[in-house]
Design a protein around this motif. Structure first.
Motif, PDB file in Angstrom:
ATOM      1  N   GLU A  78       0.847  -1.186   0.000  1.00 53.05           N
ATOM      2  CA  GLU A  78       0.000   0.000   0.000  1.00 53.05           C
ATOM      3  C   GLU A  78       0.890   1.247   0.000  1.00 53.05           C
ATOM      4  O   GLU A  78       1.658   1.427  -0.916  1.00 53.05           O
ATOM      5  N   ASP A  79       0.829   2.079   1.038  1.00 55.14           N
ATOM      6  CA  ASP A  79       1.608   3.323   1.077  1.00 55.14           C
ATOM      7  C   ASP A  79       2.912   3.210   1.858  1.00 55.14           C
ATOM      8  O   ASP A  79       3.601   4.198   2.051  1.00 55.14           O
ATOM      9  N   TRP A  80       3.269   2.008   2.333  1.00 54.07           N
ATOM     10  CA  TRP A  80       4.475   1.807   3.141  1.00 54.07           C
ATOM     11  C   TRP A  80       5.556   1.102   2.346  1.00 54.07           C
ATOM     12  O   TRP A  80       5.276   0.219   1.539  1.00 54.07           O
ATOM     13  N   GLN A  81       6.801   1.475   2.600  1.00 53.73           N
ATOM     14  CA  GLN A  81       7.934   0.803   1.969  1.00 53.73           C
ATOM     15  C   GLN A  81       9.079   0.670   2.973  1.00 53.73           C
ATOM     16  O   GLN A  81       9.361   1.591   3.732  1.00 53.73           O
ATOM     17  N   VAL A  82       9.747  -0.482   2.975  1.00 52.42           N
ATOM     18  CA  VAL A  82      10.966  -0.676   3.758  1.00 52.42           C
ATOM     19  C   VAL A  82      12.077  -1.048   2.775  1.00 52.42           C
ATOM     20  O   VAL A  82      11.868  -1.840   1.853  1.00 52.42           O
ATOM     21  N   THR A  83      13.223  -0.412   2.949  1.00 55.22           N
ATOM     22  CA  THR A  83      14.368  -0.623   2.066  1.00 55.22           C
ATOM     23  C   THR A  83      15.590  -0.961   2.904  1.00 55.22           C
ATOM     24  O   THR A  83      15.849  -0.306   3.911  1.00 55.22           O
TER      25      THR A  83
END
Length: 111
Positions: A78-83
């Protein structure tokens, strides 16, 4: 640079923000990509190694050319990202025991 994965359209930079969500084009469901990057740069002045610019101060003999390699993974929902990115940099000054190695984790949210 190389990138492989969902809707691949760019490589995150470690500065200033390694996990920029704008690199994902979709808005729904899981997305992911892998990335790798190699770059080199010329360092004309490094205040932390060269010392004060306008008067004598502590300094070290430094390398003018520095190379850096990074690789990592980005996952989004959705609107979350982890890198996560792992980075290795060549020695930056004479007498440095080993190359710098570090990792960066970034959590971002699209508003």
């Amino acid at each position: 640079s190389v990138r492989w994965g969902d809707d691949a359209e760019g490589i995150p930079a470690l500065t200033p923000n390694p996990g920029s969500r704008h690199l994902m084009s979709g808005h729904r469901g899981w997305q992911w990509y892998l990335f790798a990057n190699v770059e080199g740069y010329y360092m004309a002045q490094n205040l932390t190694l060269d010392g004060n610019t306008f008067r004598d101060s502590h300094s070290v003999d430094r390398e003018e050319w520095v190379a850096e390699a990074s690789a990592g993974l980005a996952m989004a929902w959705e609107d979350w990202q982890v890198t996560y990115a792992a980075v290795q940099r060549t020695r930056e000054f004479d007498g440095q025991d080993e190359q710098d190695k570090f990792g960066a984790i970034t959590l971002t949210r699209r508003f």
